[in-house]
Scaffold this active site. Structure first.
Site, PDB file in Angstrom:
ATOM      1  N   HIS A   1      50.487  46.879  32.900  1.00 25.55           N
ATOM      2  CA  HIS A   1      50.591  45.420  32.957  1.00 25.55           C
ATOM      3  C   HIS A   1      51.814  44.953  33.755  1.00 25.55           C
ATOM      4  O   HIS A   1      51.704  44.097  34.630  1.00 25.55           O
ATOM      5  CB  HIS A   1      50.672  44.843  31.535  1.00 25.55           C
ATOM      6  CG  HIS A   1      49.521  45.212  30.664  1.00 25.55           C
ATOM      7  ND1 HIS A   1      48.219  44.890  30.968  1.00 25.55           N
ATOM      8  CD2 HIS A   1      49.476  45.882  29.485  1.00 25.55           C
ATOM      9  CE1 HIS A   1      47.428  45.340  30.016  1.00 25.55           C
ATOM     10  NE2 HIS A   1      48.162  45.942  29.103  1.00 25.55           N
TER      11      HIS A   1
ATOM     12  N   HIS B   1      39.233  51.688  31.230  1.00 26.60           N
ATOM     13  CA  HIS B   1      39.958  50.616  30.542  1.00 26.60           C
ATOM     14  C   HIS B   1      41.194  50.194  31.318  1.00 26.60           C
ATOM     15  O   HIS B   1      41.538  48.998  31.346  1.00 26.60           O
ATOM     16  CB  HIS B   1      40.370  51.025  29.127  1.00 26.60           C
ATOM     17  CG  HIS B   1      41.028  49.898  28.398  1.00 26.60           C
ATOM     18  ND1 HIS B   1      40.319  48.863  27.825  1.00 26.60           N
ATOM     19  CD2 HIS B   1      42.343  49.587  28.219  1.00 26.60           C
ATOM     20  CE1 HIS B   1      41.160  47.990  27.306  1.00 26.60           C
ATOM     21  NE2 HIS B   1      42.394  48.400  27.541  1.00 26.60           N
TER      22      HIS B   1
ATOM     23  N   HIS C   1      42.298  41.296  28.086  1.00 30.67           N
ATOM     24  CA  HIS C   1      40.863  41.585  27.945  1.00 30.67           C
ATOM     25  C   HIS C   1      40.030  40.316  28.103  1.00 30.67           C
ATOM     26  O   HIS C   1      38.937  40.344  28.691  1.00 30.67           O
ATOM     27  CB  HIS C   1      40.571  42.225  26.592  1.00 30.67           C
ATOM     28  CG  HIS C   1      41.323  43.500  26.360  1.00 30.67           C
ATOM     29  ND1 HIS C   1      41.396  44.122  25.128  1.00 30.67           N
ATOM     30  CD2 HIS C   1      42.045  44.285  27.209  1.00 30.67           C
ATOM     31  CE1 HIS C   1      42.121  45.221  25.227  1.00 30.67           C
ATOM     32  NE2 HIS C   1      42.540  45.328  26.479  1.00 30.67           N
TER      33      HIS C   1
ATOM     34  N   ASP D   1      42.046  46.407  32.418  1.00 29.61           N
ATOM     35  CA  ASP D   1      43.332  45.727  32.267  1.00 29.61           C
ATOM     36  C   ASP D   1      43.813  45.151  33.599  1.00 29.61           C
ATOM     37  O   ASP D   1      44.321  44.019  33.658  1.00 29.61           O
ATOM     38  CB  ASP D   1      44.387  46.704  31.752  1.00 29.61           C
ATOM     39  CG  ASP D   1      44.334  46.894  30.242  1.00 29.61           C
ATOM     40  OD1 ASP D   1      43.673  46.102  29.548  1.00 29.61           O
ATOM     41  OD2 ASP D   1      44.972  47.855  29.754  1.00 29.61           O
TER      42      ASP D   1
END
Length: 305
Positions: A262, A235, A78, A239
């Site tokens: 991720h 969101h 973030h 990311d």
């Protein structure tokens, strides 16, 4: 032109997974420095950790950076997204523990603090990574790819069984203040069943209904509900912006994510840099610089919550 912060900016909160209080100080750095973390709680050995793709290590539900001595800092995504979205290429980030504070679960508090502190333009050209051909990685039914495009843009789609999330898709051109306005205030999210499972595993100890969207079936349990009807996919895009910032330079190309996260985005960077024919570094002229994330961004670009 490259940019750094005009003055040091401090953020304090708890780590999402550890629950441990943490303070970070984002400090100015010279042109060409890049983004580095400094573990100020470590007195011996190498306490410097570079924010670069080959220092990323798989971790549960976050991005973790590790140096050659094994020292790490986690949940950096973030903050990295905020830096990239504000066009900050150079900074030294002091941190007094192993995890970046979660704050409200989005990038918005970081963006607001950075912009309030002010940005400093530097007399050095911004170097970008131009995508020359499509590179893709897959894992099960998830995929992530980079493909040629004239500006940095993103397409993302997700699908969850919980009706409160369901199937969501979004496409954005992330030039100028688009990240700050469209994505920065979108919070991390999870299912109530996942929260219970993570707590049992000793994770998400700092998670609350105020710093994450928690859903149970068709119900949003977090007070106030969603900030956007499609906040979860926004969101996931946030990311991805943070994870792609570990390329070390802004990307000129299109990122397409399908149920990716991720680990898969980092694998994509490994695949990209393993193929020299897939990219090239370019010094951005004034026209190209005007379309990079963060160009001309101001506090007015922050979406109201």
């Amino acid at each position: 032109m490259q940019a750094t912060v005009r003055t040091s900016v401090t953020f304090t909160g708890a780590g999402l997974h550890s629950g441990t209080p943490a303070t970070i100080v984002v400090r100015p750095a010279v042109a060409g420095h890049g983004i580095w973390f400094c573990r100020t709680d470590v007195a011996s050995g190498d306490n410097m950790i570079p924010a670069i793709w080959h220092s990323a290590e798989h971790a549960a539900l976050c991005t973790k950076l590790v140096n050659d001595d094994g020292l790490y800092v986690s949940t950096v995504e973030h903050l990295m997204a905020a830096l990239a979205g504000c066009g900050i290429r150079n900074a030294l980030i002091d941190i007094d523990g192993p995890e970046v504070p979660i704050l409200d679960g989005s990038s918005s508090p970081f963006v607001k603090g950075l912009l309030q502190g002010g940005l400093l333009k530097q007399e050095a050209a911004t170097q970008a990574i131009e995508i020359l051909k499509t590179v893709e990685v897959t894992q099960g039914d998830a995929s992530a790819r980079l493909e040629p495009a004239s500006v940095f843009s993103m397409q993302f789609d997700i699908e969850f069984a919980d009706a409160a999330i369901g199937a969501q898709s979004k496409s954005l051109t992330l030039s100028n203040g688009a990240f700050v306005h469209e994505l920065a205030n979108s919070r991390t999210f999870c299912r109530k069943a996942d929260v219970d499972r993570m707590h049992a595993a000793g994770l998400a100890l700092g998670g609350t209904y105020d710093n994450a969207i928690v859903v149970d079936g068709d119900t949003v349990l977090s007070p106030g509900g969603l900030r956007h009807t499609d906040e979860p996919v926004r969101h996931k895009m946030l990311d991805a912006v943070g994870d792609l910032a570990l390329a070390g330079a802004p990307i000129i190309g299109r990122y397409v994510g399908h149920k990716s996260g991720h680990t898969l985005t980092n694998k994509l960077l490994h695949a990209l840099f393993a193929d020299p024919s897939a990219y090239r570094f370019v010094d951005c002229d004034s026209r190209q610089s005007a379309f990079l994330p963060g160009a001309g961004v101001t506090l007015d670009d922050i979406a109201s919550v």
